[in-house]
Motif scaffolding. Structure first.
Motif, PDB file in Angstrom:
ATOM      1  N   MET A 121       1.931 -20.443 -24.220  1.00  0.00           N
ATOM      2  CA  MET A 121       2.670 -19.646 -23.264  1.00  0.00           C
ATOM      3  C   MET A 121       1.728 -19.269 -22.117  1.00  0.00           C
ATOM      4  SD  MET A 121       4.806 -16.102 -23.851  1.00  0.00           S
ATOM      5  CE  MET A 121       6.216 -16.876 -24.595  1.00  0.00           C
ATOM      6  N   LYS A 122       2.264 -19.270 -20.926  1.00  0.00           N
ATOM      7  CA  LYS A 122       1.489 -18.966 -19.722  1.00  0.00           C
ATOM      8  C   LYS A 122       1.759 -17.533 -19.256  1.00  0.00           C
ATOM      9  CE  LYS A 122       0.156 -23.278 -19.222  1.00  0.00           C
ATOM     10  NZ  LYS A 122      -1.177 -23.672 -19.470  1.00  0.00           N
ATOM     11  N   VAL A 123       0.801 -16.987 -18.532  1.00  0.00           N
ATOM     12  CA  VAL A 123       0.912 -15.632 -17.996  1.00  0.00           C
ATOM     13  C   VAL A 123       2.173 -15.485 -17.138  1.00  0.00           C
ATOM     14  CG1 VAL A 123      -0.162 -14.068 -16.319  1.00  0.00           C
ATOM     15  CG2 VAL A 123      -1.537 -15.087 -18.124  1.00  0.00           C
ATOM     16  N   LYS A 124       2.524 -16.516 -16.369  1.00  0.00           N
ATOM     17  CA  LYS A 124       3.677 -16.433 -15.479  1.00  0.00           C
ATOM     18  C   LYS A 124       4.984 -16.182 -16.237  1.00  0.00           C
ATOM     19  CE  LYS A 124       4.123 -21.460 -15.182  1.00  0.00           C
ATOM     20  NZ  LYS A 124       3.926 -22.592 -14.268  1.00  0.00           N
ATOM     21  N   GLU A 125       5.006 -16.475 -17.528  1.00  0.00           N
ATOM     22  CA  GLU A 125       6.210 -16.266 -18.330  1.00  0.00           C
ATOM     23  C   GLU A 125       6.382 -14.821 -18.783  1.00  0.00           C
ATOM     24  OE1 GLU A 125       6.785 -19.487 -21.307  1.00  0.00           O
ATOM     25  OE2 GLU A 125       4.983 -20.334 -20.370  1.00  0.00           O
ATOM     26  N   ILE A 126       5.317 -14.041 -18.737  1.00  0.00           N
ATOM     27  CA  ILE A 126       5.413 -12.668 -19.243  1.00  0.00           C
ATOM     28  C   ILE A 126       4.996 -11.605 -18.224  1.00  0.00           C
ATOM     29  CG2 ILE A 126       5.093 -13.399 -21.629  1.00  0.00           C
ATOM     30  CD1 ILE A 126       2.208 -12.255 -21.412  1.00  0.00           C
ATOM     31  N   MET A 127       4.457 -12.024 -17.081  1.00  0.00           N
ATOM     32  CA  MET A 127       3.930 -11.064 -16.115  1.00  0.00           C
ATOM     33  C   MET A 127       5.045 -10.284 -15.419  1.00  0.00           C
ATOM     34  SD  MET A 127       2.764 -13.500 -12.969  1.00  0.00           S
ATOM     35  CE  MET A 127       3.965 -14.230 -11.862  1.00  0.00           C
ATOM     36  N   THR A 128       4.685  -9.130 -14.921  1.00  0.00           N
ATOM     37  CA  THR A 128       5.568  -8.353 -14.063  1.00  0.00           C
ATOM     38  C   THR A 128       5.396  -8.908 -12.661  1.00  0.00           C
ATOM     39  OG1 THR A 128       5.313  -6.397 -15.431  1.00  0.00           O
ATOM     40  CG2 THR A 128       6.013  -6.036 -13.155  1.00  0.00           C
ATOM     41  N   THR A 129       6.502  -9.234 -12.008  1.00  0.00           N
ATOM     42  CA  THR A 129       6.400  -9.865 -10.696  1.00  0.00           C
ATOM     43  C   THR A 129       6.581  -8.887  -9.540  1.00  0.00           C
ATOM     44  OG1 THR A 129       8.735 -10.481 -10.796  1.00  0.00           O
ATOM     45  CG2 THR A 129       7.129 -12.133 -11.512  1.00  0.00           C
ATOM     46  N   ARG A 130       7.190  -7.786  -9.789  1.00  0.00           N
ATOM     47  CA  ARG A 130       7.390  -6.800  -8.715  1.00  0.00           C
ATOM     48  C   ARG A 130       6.233  -5.804  -8.761  1.00  0.00           C
ATOM     49  NH1 ARG A 130      13.309  -4.814  -9.643  1.00  0.00           N
ATOM     50  NH2 ARG A 130      12.458  -3.115  -8.407  1.00  0.00           N
ATOM     51  N   VAL A 131       5.110  -6.205  -8.183  1.00  0.00           N
ATOM     52  CA  VAL A 131       3.891  -5.413  -8.246  1.00  0.00           C
ATOM     53  C   VAL A 131       3.737  -4.600  -6.966  1.00  0.00           C
ATOM     54  CG1 VAL A 131       1.385  -5.502  -8.475  1.00  0.00           C
ATOM     55  CG2 VAL A 131       2.802  -7.188  -9.648  1.00  0.00           C
ATOM     56  N   GLN A 132       3.554  -3.310  -7.150  1.00  0.00           N
ATOM     57  CA  GLN A 132       3.258  -2.443  -6.022  1.00  0.00           C
ATOM     58  C   GLN A 132       1.759  -2.464  -5.789  1.00  0.00           C
ATOM     59  OE1 GLN A 132       5.436  -0.562  -4.085  1.00  0.00           O
ATOM     60  NE2 GLN A 132       7.019  -1.720  -5.135  1.00  0.00           N
ATOM     61  N   THR A 133       1.364  -2.622  -4.560  1.00  0.00           N
ATOM     62  CA  THR A 133      -0.048  -2.611  -4.197  1.00  0.00           C
ATOM     63  C   THR A 133      -0.272  -1.526  -3.155  1.00  0.00           C
ATOM     64  OG1 THR A 133       0.216  -4.191  -2.381  1.00  0.00           O
ATOM     65  CG2 THR A 133      -0.233  -5.105  -4.581  1.00  0.00           C
ATOM     66  N   VAL A 134      -1.528  -1.229  -2.912  1.00  0.00           N
ATOM     67  CA  VAL A 134      -1.894  -0.337  -1.813  1.00  0.00           C
ATOM     68  C   VAL A 134      -2.920  -1.053  -0.965  1.00  0.00           C
ATOM     69  CG1 VAL A 134      -1.365   1.835  -2.983  1.00  0.00           C
ATOM     70  CG2 VAL A 134      -3.643   0.855  -3.215  1.00  0.00           C
ATOM     71  N   SER A 135      -3.010  -0.639   0.293  1.00  0.00           N
ATOM     72  CA  SER A 135      -4.022  -1.217   1.176  1.00  0.00           C
ATOM     73  C   SER A 135      -5.338  -0.502   0.944  1.00  0.00           C
ATOM     74  CB  SER A 135      -3.595  -1.083   2.642  1.00  0.00           C
ATOM     75  OG  SER A 135      -3.713   0.271   3.045  1.00  0.00           O
ATOM     76  N   GLU A 136      -6.415  -1.134   1.330  1.00  0.00           N
ATOM     77  CA  GLU A 136      -7.723  -0.533   1.128  1.00  0.00           C
ATOM     78  C   GLU A 136      -7.938   0.698   2.003  1.00  0.00           C
ATOM     79  OE1 GLU A 136     -10.699  -3.572   1.886  1.00  0.00           O
ATOM     80  OE2 GLU A 136      -9.458  -4.404   3.461  1.00  0.00           O
ATOM     81  N   SER A 137      -7.106   0.879   3.016  1.00  0.00           N
ATOM     82  CA  SER A 137      -7.204   2.075   3.857  1.00  0.00           C
ATOM     83  C   SER A 137      -6.287   3.201   3.374  1.00  0.00           C
ATOM     84  CB  SER A 137      -6.880   1.729   5.311  1.00  0.00           C
ATOM     85  OG  SER A 137      -5.548   1.245   5.409  1.00  0.00           O
ATOM     86  N   CYS A 138      -5.493   2.939   2.371  1.00  0.00           N
ATOM     87  CA  CYS A 138      -4.624   3.962   1.781  1.00  0.00           C
ATOM     88  C   CYS A 138      -5.491   5.118   1.289  1.00  0.00           C
ATOM     89  CB  CYS A 138      -3.862   3.327   0.616  1.00  0.00           C
ATOM     90  SG  CYS A 138      -2.795   4.429  -0.303  1.00  0.00           S
ATOM     91  N   THR A 139      -5.022   6.342   1.477  1.00  0.00           N
ATOM     92  CA  THR A 139      -5.815   7.483   1.019  1.00  0.00           C
ATOM     93  C   THR A 139      -5.653   7.671  -0.484  1.00  0.00           C
ATOM     94  OG1 THR A 139      -4.066   9.121   1.322  1.00  0.00           O
ATOM     95  CG2 THR A 139      -5.487   8.651   3.234  1.00  0.00           C
ATOM     96  N   MET A 140      -6.584   8.402  -1.049  1.00  0.00           N
ATOM     97  CA  MET A 140      -6.494   8.698  -2.484  1.00  0.00           C
ATOM     98  C   MET A 140      -5.214   9.474  -2.777  1.00  0.00           C
ATOM     99  SD  MET A 140     -10.374   9.200  -3.918  1.00  0.00           S
ATOM    100  CE  MET A 140     -10.017  10.771  -4.514  1.00  0.00           C
TER     101      MET A 140
END
Length: 142
Positions: free
Chosen positions: A1-20
């Motif tokens: 089985m591959k990671v693509k079969e179980i991964m979460t695809t709707r990933v929220q990210t932040v930019s490196e300039s985002c504040t803490m």
């Protein structure tokens, strides 16, 4: 089985300039403890965790308006969508992490967690072994 079969695809990210503060608000609203950090080209450049914010942030002269790039973990471990789940579990144990960003063509396309491995019956042992390795290392630091 591959990671693509179980991964979460709707990933929220932040930019490196985002504040803490902004990152913490995202974590709270999503009920997560970490976020992938991407640059302006959506390339993964790090991961920021709630622990990073506390340990690196609060113990330094950093405040809530500090960009996450100052507290994030750089050079994150990641996998491709075609990585096998056995290899993903091995990497989690080796690097003592609970989540792996999934990157394709230099862009984040998903995330796989130790929980994603554990809910698949055939990978319960590997997920347990990985978590055990992670937890043992964390306990030895106490």
């Amino acid at each position: 089985m591959k990671v693509k079969e179980i991964m979460t695809t709707r990933v929220q990210t932040v930019s490196e300039s985002c504040t803490m503060k902004e990152a913490a608000e995202h974590m709270k609203s999503l009920d997560v403890g970490s976020l992938p950090v991407c640059n302006n080209s959506n390339k993964l450049v790090g991961v920021v965790t709630d622990r990073d914010m506390v340990i690196r942030g609060l113990t330094s002269e950093i405040n809530s308006s500090t960009p996450v790039r100052q507290v994030m973990s750089s050079n994150p471990v990641f996998v491709s969508p075609d990585t096998g789940v056995h290899e993903a579990a091995r990497l989690m144990a080796k690097h003592q992490i609970r989540r792996l960003p999934v990157v394709e063509n230099n862009e984040i396309v998903g995330i796989v967690s130790i929980g994603d491995l554990a809910v698949r019956d055939i990978y319960v042992n590997e997920a347990g072994d990985a978590l055990s390795s992670i937890s043992e290392s964390n306990n030895s630091m106490m």
